[in-house]
Design a protein around this motif. Structure first.
Motif, short mmCIF file in Angstrom:
data_model
loop_
_atom_site.label_atom_id
_atom_site.label_comp_id
_atom_site.label_asym_id
_atom_site.label_seq_id
_atom_site.Cartn_x
_atom_site.Cartn_y
_atom_site.Cartn_z
N GLY A 31 0.84 -1.18 0.00
CA GLY A 31 0.00 0.00 0.00
C GLY A 31 0.87 1.23 0.00
O GLY A 31 2.00 1.21 0.49
N GLU A 32 0.37 2.33 -0.58
CA GLU A 32 1.16 3.55 -0.62
C GLU A 32 0.24 4.76 -0.70
O GLU A 32 -0.92 4.67 -1.11
N ALA A 33 0.79 5.91 -0.30
CA ALA A 33 0.05 7.18 -0.38
C ALA A 33 1.07 8.30 -0.41
O ALA A 33 2.20 8.15 0.03
N ARG A 34 0.63 9.46 -0.92
CA ARG A 34 1.50 10.63 -0.96
C ARG A 34 1.13 11.66 0.10
O ARG A 34 1.86 12.63 0.33
N GLY A 35 -0.03 11.47 0.75
CA GLY A 35 -0.47 12.42 1.76
C GLY A 35 -1.10 11.74 2.95
O GLY A 35 -1.53 10.58 2.88
N GLY A 36 -1.17 12.47 4.08
CA GLY A 36 -1.64 11.89 5.33
C GLY A 36 -3.08 11.44 5.31
O GLY A 36 -3.41 10.34 5.77
N THR A 37 -3.97 12.26 4.76
CA THR A 37 -5.39 11.91 4.75
C THR A 37 -5.64 10.65 3.94
O THR A 37 -6.36 9.74 4.37
N GLU A 38 -5.02 10.59 2.77
CA GLU A 38 -5.13 9.40 1.92
C GLU A 38 -4.61 8.16 2.63
O GLU A 38 -5.20 7.08 2.56
N ALA A 39 -3.50 8.32 3.34
CA ALA A 39 -2.90 7.18 4.03
C ALA A 39 -3.79 6.67 5.16
O ALA A 39 -3.98 5.45 5.30
N ILE A 40 -4.33 7.59 5.96
CA ILE A 40 -5.18 7.18 7.08
C ILE A 40 -6.38 6.39 6.58
O ILE A 40 -6.75 5.35 7.16
N GLU A 41 -7.00 6.85 5.49
CA GLU A 41 -8.15 6.15 4.93
C GLU A 41 -7.77 4.74 4.50
O GLU A 41 -8.50 3.78 4.75
N ALA A 42 -6.61 4.61 3.85
CA ALA A 42 -6.18 3.29 3.39
C ALA A 42 -5.85 2.37 4.57
O ALA A 42 -6.19 1.18 4.56
N LEU A 43 -5.20 2.92 5.59
CA LEU A 43 -4.79 2.10 6.74
C LEU A 43 -5.99 1.62 7.55
O LEU A 43 -5.90 0.59 8.23
N ARG A 44 -7.08 2.34 7.49
CA ARG A 44 -8.28 1.91 8.21
C ARG A 44 -8.81 0.59 7.67
O ARG A 44 -9.55 -0.11 8.37
N GLY A 45 -8.43 0.25 6.45
CA GLY A 45 -8.84 -1.04 5.88
C GLY A 45 -8.06 -2.21 6.43
O GLY A 45 -8.43 -3.37 6.22
N GLY A 46 -6.97 -1.92 7.16
CA GLY A 46 -6.18 -2.99 7.78
C GLY A 46 -5.31 -3.72 6.77
O GLY A 46 -5.23 -3.38 5.59
N GLY A 47 -4.64 -4.76 7.25
CA GLY A 47 -3.84 -5.61 6.39
C GLY A 47 -2.39 -5.18 6.24
O GLY A 47 -1.70 -5.63 5.31
N PHE A 48 -1.89 -4.33 7.15
CA PHE A 48 -0.51 -3.87 7.06
C PHE A 48 0.23 -4.17 8.36
O PHE A 48 -0.35 -4.13 9.44
#
Length: 210
Positions: A31-48
């Motif tokens: 998983g990857e992101a360039r900004g904090g908001t995008e990252a938080i949303e992705a991390l909420r899905g779990g799996g890391f």
């Protein structure tokens, strides 16, 4: 398999890191992101299993994002990566809840070792900087003034350097403008500067901003 999430605003760095890890059988960027908001949303899905977090992001700084990660995902290990020397931010990052800190100019082998250590629940600092951080934690502190700021003061200093207004800082950090102003006063006093203009000059001299 260690499933890593990388948050960095440089596409070339993210791509290079993914290519580097293709040679490793036990680590992948999933998983990857360039900004904090995008990252938080992705991390909420779990799996890391670990977050690789750049300290110098556009918009919110990596330290601000780290504070959010610690609130929302307290058990998720975070390895801070930065172009800044470890001596400058390592202690601040570790006090803020990072599990490790590594400069981006580290050798690939050291980066992979750091990822494995942090993902396994350990911590990581380079052999060069670890003794200095331990000394600092024991009170043997010869760091420059900005490295002695509290984590919150450091976050506010970075936001002030970006031109963020006290009102915006208060909204972002969920504190009152009066509290922001008090922190600003303490920051200026600790750094021995009289205002924002001198703060910017101090930051340039110290390599905090370019």
């Amino acid at each position: 398999m260690i499933r890593a999430f990388v948050l960095d605003d440089h596409t070339i760095f993210r791509s290079g890191l993914k290519r580097l890890l293709l040679d490793e059988s036990d680590v992948r960027i999933t998983g990857e992101a360039r900004g904090g908001t995008e990252a938080i949303e992705a991390l909420r899905g779990g799996g890391f299993d670990i977050v690789l977090l750049d300290i110098n992001l556009e918009g919110r700084s990596g330290l601000e994002v780290l504070a959010t990660l610690r609130r929302e995902f307290p058990a998720l290990p975070v390895l801070m990566l930065s172009m800044y020397p470890e001596e400058q931010y390592a202690l601040v990052a570790m006090k803020a809840g990072a599990s490790g800190y590594l400069a981006k100019d580290a050798e690939p082998e050291e980066l992979i070792a750091a990822i494995r250590s942090v993902a396994a629940g350990g911590s990581y600092l380079s052999a060069r900087v670890a003794p200095h951080v331990q000394d600092q934690l024991k009170g043997l502190d010869d760091r420059p003034p900005h490295q002695r700021l509290t984590v919150r003061e450091h976050q506010i200093m970075l936001m002030l350097l970006k031109g963020t207004s006290p009102t915006e800082i208060g909204e972002e950090m969920m504190i009152s403008v009066k509290t922001v102003s008090a922190h600003r006063t303490h920051i200026l006093e600790k750094l021995g500067v009289s205002g924002t203009a001198e703060l910017v000059l101090y930051a340039v001299r110290q390599g905090i901003i370019h």
